[in-house]
Enzyme design. Sequence first.
Site, PDB file in Angstrom:
ATOM      1  N   ASP A  93       0.853  -1.197   0.000  1.00  0.00           N
ATOM      2  CA  ASP A  93       0.000   0.000   0.000  1.00  0.00           C
ATOM      3  C   ASP A  93       0.886   1.243   0.000  1.00  0.00           C
ATOM      4  O   ASP A  93       2.088   1.159   0.245  1.00  0.00           O
ATOM      5  CB  ASP A  93      -0.946   0.011   1.208  1.00  0.00           C
ATOM      6  CG  ASP A  93      -0.203   0.039   2.538  1.00  0.00           C
ATOM      7  OD1 ASP A  93       0.860  -0.634   2.642  1.00  0.00           O
ATOM      8  OD2 ASP A  93      -0.651   0.726   3.464  1.00  0.00           O
ATOM      9  N   ASP A 115       8.805   3.729  -1.428  1.00  0.00           N
ATOM     10  CA  ASP A 115       8.078   3.291  -0.219  1.00  0.00           C
ATOM     11  C   ASP A 115       6.752   2.659  -0.601  1.00  0.00           C
ATOM     12  O   ASP A 115       5.763   3.313  -0.668  1.00  0.00           O
ATOM     13  CB  ASP A 115       7.873   4.511   0.683  1.00  0.00           C
ATOM     14  CG  ASP A 115       7.099   4.184   1.948  1.00  0.00           C
ATOM     15  OD1 ASP A 115       7.051   3.011   2.333  1.00  0.00           O
ATOM     16  OD2 ASP A 115       6.536   5.124   2.554  1.00  0.00           O
ATOM     17  N   GLU A 136       0.181  -1.006   5.836  1.00  0.00           N
ATOM     18  CA  GLU A 136       1.284  -0.428   6.611  1.00  0.00           C
ATOM     19  C   GLU A 136       1.119   1.067   6.807  1.00  0.00           C
ATOM     20  O   GLU A 136       1.378   1.590   7.889  1.00  0.00           O
ATOM     21  CB  GLU A 136       2.620  -0.723   5.918  1.00  0.00           C
ATOM     22  CG  GLU A 136       3.846  -0.455   6.799  1.00  0.00           C
ATOM     23  CD  GLU A 136       4.280   0.997   6.807  1.00  0.00           C
ATOM     24  OE1 GLU A 136       4.855   1.430   7.828  1.00  0.00           O
ATOM     25  OE2 GLU A 136       4.045   1.712   5.815  1.00  0.00           O
ATOM     26  N   GLU A 137       0.664   1.756   5.780  1.00  0.00           N
ATOM     27  CA  GLU A 137       0.525   3.221   5.886  1.00  0.00           C
ATOM     28  C   GLU A 137      -0.671   3.614   6.746  1.00  0.00           C
ATOM     29  O   GLU A 137      -0.912   4.796   6.977  1.00  0.00           O
ATOM     30  CB  GLU A 137       0.391   3.847   4.492  1.00  0.00           C
ATOM     31  CG  GLU A 137       1.542   3.543   3.538  1.00  0.00           C
ATOM     32  CD  GLU A 137       2.866   4.206   3.951  1.00  0.00           C
ATOM     33  OE1 GLU A 137       2.920   4.826   5.022  1.00  0.00           O
ATOM     34  OE2 GLU A 137       3.837   4.069   3.190  1.00  0.00           O
ATOM     35  N   ASP A 143      13.018   7.205   9.273  1.00  0.00           N
ATOM     36  CA  ASP A 143      13.488   7.517   7.942  1.00  0.00           C
ATOM     37  C   ASP A 143      14.593   6.541   7.649  1.00  0.00           C
ATOM     38  O   ASP A 143      15.757   6.852   7.702  1.00  0.00           O
ATOM     39  CB  ASP A 143      13.977   8.960   7.868  1.00  0.00           C
ATOM     40  CG  ASP A 143      12.804   9.907   7.866  1.00  0.00           C
ATOM     41  OD1 ASP A 143      12.332  10.237   6.784  1.00  0.00           O
ATOM     42  OD2 ASP A 143      12.356  10.281   8.956  1.00  0.00           O
ATOM     43  N   HIS A 175       6.435   9.588   1.495  1.00  0.00           N
ATOM     44  CA  HIS A 175       5.334  10.298   2.159  1.00  0.00           C
ATOM     45  C   HIS A 175       5.237  11.751   1.705  1.00  0.00           C
ATOM     46  O   HIS A 175       4.355  12.470   2.156  1.00  0.00           O
ATOM     47  CB  HIS A 175       5.454  10.288   3.690  1.00  0.00           C
ATOM     48  CG  HIS A 175       5.310   8.924   4.280  1.00  0.00           C
ATOM     49  ND1 HIS A 175       4.853   8.732   5.555  1.00  0.00           N
ATOM     50  CD2 HIS A 175       5.550   7.703   3.774  1.00  0.00           C
ATOM     51  CE1 HIS A 175       4.837   7.426   5.806  1.00  0.00           C
ATOM     52  NE2 HIS A 175       5.270   6.780   4.736  1.00  0.00           N
TER      53      HIS A 175
END
Lengths: 444, 444
Positions: B100, B133, B167-168, B206, B414
């Site tokens: 995701d 990501d 996950e997000e 990060d 992000h």
Amino acid sequence: MSSPLEFLRFIDENADRFIQRLGQAVAIPSISGDGTHRQDVFKMGSWLEDQLKSLGVETKQVDLGKHTMDDQELPLPPAILGRIGHDPKKTTILVYGHYDVQPASKSDGWDTEPFELVVDSETGRLIGRGSTDDKGPIMGWLNVLEAHKALGLSLPVNMRFCFEGMEESGSEGLDDLITSEAAKGKKGWFDGVDCVCIVVNLSQSDNYWLNTRTPCLTYGLRGIKYFKVTVSGPARDLHSGAFGRMVHEPMTDLVLLMSKLVAPDGTILIPGVDDMVPGPSSEETAIYDALDYSVQDVVDAVGAPITLSEDKTTLIMGRMRFPSLSLHGIEGGVRETQHEEQARFGESARRKPWIADYKHWNYEAAKKATEAVYKKSPDLTREGGSIPVTLTFAESLGVNVLLLPMGRGDDGAHSTNEKLDRSNFIEGSKLLGTYLYAVAAATE
Amino acid sequence: MSSPLEFLRFIDENADRFIQRLGQAVAIPSISGDGTHRQDVFKMGSWLEDQLKSLGVETKQVDLGKHTMDDQELPLPPAILGRIGHDPKKTTILVYGHYDVQPASKSDGWDTEPFELVVDSETGRLIGRGSTDDKGPIMGWLNVLEAHKALGLSLPVNMRFCFEGMEESGSEGLDDLITSEAAKGKKGWFDGVDCVCIVVNLSQSDNYWLNTRTPCLTYGLRGIKYFKVTVSGPARDLHSGAFGRMVHEPMTDLVLLMSKLVAPDGTILIPGVDDMVPGPSSEETAIYDALDYSVQDVVDAVGAPITLSEDKTTLIMGRMRFPSLSLHGIEGGVRETQHEEQARFGESARRKPWIADYKHWNYEAAKKATEAVYKKSPDLTREGGSIPVTLTFAESLGVNVLLLPMGRGDDGAHSTNEKLDRSNFIEGSKLLGTYLYAVAAATE
């Protein structure tokens, strides 16, 4: 000392009509802070001028120029100057008021239409925007003038009027008008003014009665200063996971800085600020002791037992004579257009404090008039905040200025459901008239 | 130790096709945090499962149930489990990733359409949501599988896969899946796992290279706790002119309280917190000394000379090993539905810290693979924040977990214009394959 009985009776007998006139004034939405209502402010100024003229007052509309609001250039509402009576043997008093109001709409939470005066016969409340701030007080003076005209009575003093239409929006142009008019001396409209009487609730102060019970006279205002502290640091938002404990964080520095300004008990920690106000004399302390106010009144007003003292006199001195420092807020993550390397301490607004001699005949007259009408000695108060025009009159005319509130502590000026109690309007009108007679008697 | 030359050559020769596959993945807007895209997350899960199947991986979609988001009940995207290789003589590694992505739209400030992978031939950047990501890293594993299948090479290790689609959005359901799968022992899909390799950039950390130059291995995370302090006082907003220095002001108390938490130099003032982390051994200090990182790197990253130290090692230890405390903001004038009489200190979120043994063969293998592919020793780093799944794997399987970042410090996961450098994608794919051979060699 007292006013003629026929005057008092006239006020009582014409009460309903006076309330109707207040209703006419409330019906004009003279919102100075909303450009779309600017013509309503002008309409209200003309309506007021017509009322004054019809009651025998010589008037003058003074153009105060233009200003810019919301990126739009607008004409400023005029000041309405007025004068009646030129007897050199009489004392001359100058009256100030403002005919503009705060914005209001039913969607803000009003129970009734804000620009339709509602007379609540059960509670005696006159509800509407401007009822207490400041159309009610202005109508009080009109009531006094009308009574004298109708009864064929000569006013006991010469009267001068200064009404503005921008008070709720910073009184633009008024200071210049007052100082220039004062500088004209005999050629100006303020020639011969012996004292000033202001019957208003003005923003940044709550100049009403301290409560709903006891009238008051106000002789001091603490003044106000706003400061903004800016601490800048990184040029962009940072992730605390990646940069926490690597770099100086503005929020940490700002919080530490702000924690050094005022203690939880209200003591101002900035060296010298608390020292600027000497301790009270026993005479001044006696004034606070005598106030009709209790610790419980404060608890009731704020809705929680959070007073800084359990002693009424200490508590009221915190409000009336000592400096106070409030931290209004902290805003984080603000990006300035230009990067700044260091803390900046900026003063963004300032209003001087003001204090009057409460033993002056102007105050003595107001005290006696209050006792005559309300059968009670008035509270002698100072307030927080500022009423800039007070200082402008005091400094440019060099005369005593009196703040004589008409409304109660729960009137809610600037708020929803603003009201003036019928009894405050009617007895207040009697008080204004009686005050004129008391001034005349005191200065004979 | 090194991987077969034909593997490395295959990756190079098929680079453009691999980038096209990344483009197919990026084109599915699998935004887990937006209910209107839930079907896209499912679509992405099925797409990924099909890819794995076509490369010889046995797969299973695990239904994780339902959840409520924005007042809507939604099915959770499935976990995709996979396995390939059952040779008891080979080491078994478990790979984690998520399919995701964060929301993205051109109106957020993207220079290109976020869900169309743009290959910038000038800079070598592969720009698109999910590029770094975490679709790029997942595609890296597919590239390794495809190369081996095409070349008829047997994988040097048994591989297990665990991919999630939430996950997000808090990894809902994943912890339960991992612990229950681990508890199944020989009957579960994680049977025989000897180590875990996570190639992700996860939120609140990060986990990239420290810079744009040097690869890194990450062996620790500081963890995170959020606290909210509420101080309440009056039952309504008060005017500082009327109540300043009469009552306790919550903002004053709150600022004082917050000023006692952390010093401007980063020292945590809460007794015991800094003591929880013992000083570094000389061996650990040597790791920090060796990092390819300078004080100027920090200054460049934050855009201002605001580092807490001029010493590189002290500075990096602030980020990697010591607790940090950031004050995120102060909100004033908030009205709670229920009046509260006293301060409340509430913990609103908590993630445990994690640290791995960087001398484990898993890390040694990753180090040697990095040296083989990049001709450079990797930085050995810890990070702030948390990657919860790391701890879940470590605790439920009892094996070593490695974080092996594929992206650079400037990828902007992000954020707008998220990218993965072409060289990181291609060399990174070689790194993953080479790492498998290094693991096999280290555990022979």
